[in-house]
Design an enzyme around this catalytic site. Structure first.
Site: not given
Ligand SMILES: CC[C@@H](C(=O)O)C(=O)SCCNC(=O)CCNC(=O)[C@H](O)C(C)(C)COP(=O)(O)OP(=O)(O)OC[C@H]1O[C@@H](n2cnc3c(N)ncnc32)[C@H](O)[C@@H]1OP(=O)(O)O
Ligand SMILES: [Co+2]
Length: 140
Positions: A81, A130, A8
């Protein structure tokens, strides 16, 4: 490890109801699964079937949701993602770690009822990735 099936694409949204209305009206979506809460993952989920995959709409469940920051930065929502299947989750985790990619936490049960983990976008060309264990035949 061999690249598996694209299961997905996750799309973050502030409102699953509004996104579903959009997918129906503008994209012609026909099969929209019932939305459900996944408190352990901090999201509400709704799958929309496409002929070869699924769109996973995710809405935050509370302020601590892992998608809260993403929606602060992208208030309209957006592509969040991609999710690929693997045959065995622990072998896949070891594979990514051996490549120096940061695995975000231990595998936990995802929306399809099989274990999943996430790989940090900064180690994946900017794409939050993922990895999910393939459901058994006849499963989700
Ligand atoms: C429904 C359940 C499951 C399934 O079975 O399918 C799911 O899909 S659940 C989906 C939601 N769960 C998750 O996303 C869990 C994993 N994610 C994380 O651990 C965090 O969200 C993260 C990815 C580590 C980001 O950390 P966070 O604290 O939320 O944000 P930051 O702003 O500190 O991010 C750090 C850095 O990464 C960039 N970033 C964040 N999210 C994304 C993204 N989705 N795609 C691309 N880049 C991303 C963010 O912009 C930051 O970059 P800089 O600004 O350059 O530092
Ligand atoms: Co998912």
């Amino acid at each position: 490890m061999k690249l598996g099936r694209l299961n997905h694409i996750g799309v973050a949204t502030p409102s699953i109801a509004e996104s579903v209305a959009h997918y129906r009206a503008v994209m012609g979506a026909e099969v929209v699964r019932e939305a459900f809460d996944l408190p352990a993952q901090g999201v509400k989920v709704c799958f929309i079937d496409t002929p070869n995959s699924q769109i996973e709409l995710i809405e935050p469940l509370g302020a601590d949701s892992p998608i809260a920051k993403f929606l602060e930065k992208n208030p309209l929502g957006g592509q969040h993602h991609v999710c690929f299947e693997v045959p065995e989750i622990h072998a896949a985790k070891a594979w990514f770690e051996s490549k120096g990619a940061r695995v975000l936490g231990a595998p936990r049960i995802g929306a399809h009822g099989t274990p999943v983990f996430f790989v940090h976008p900064k180690d994946m060309g900017g794409v939050l990735t993922e990895i999910m264990e393939t459901p058994a035949p006849g499963g989700h």
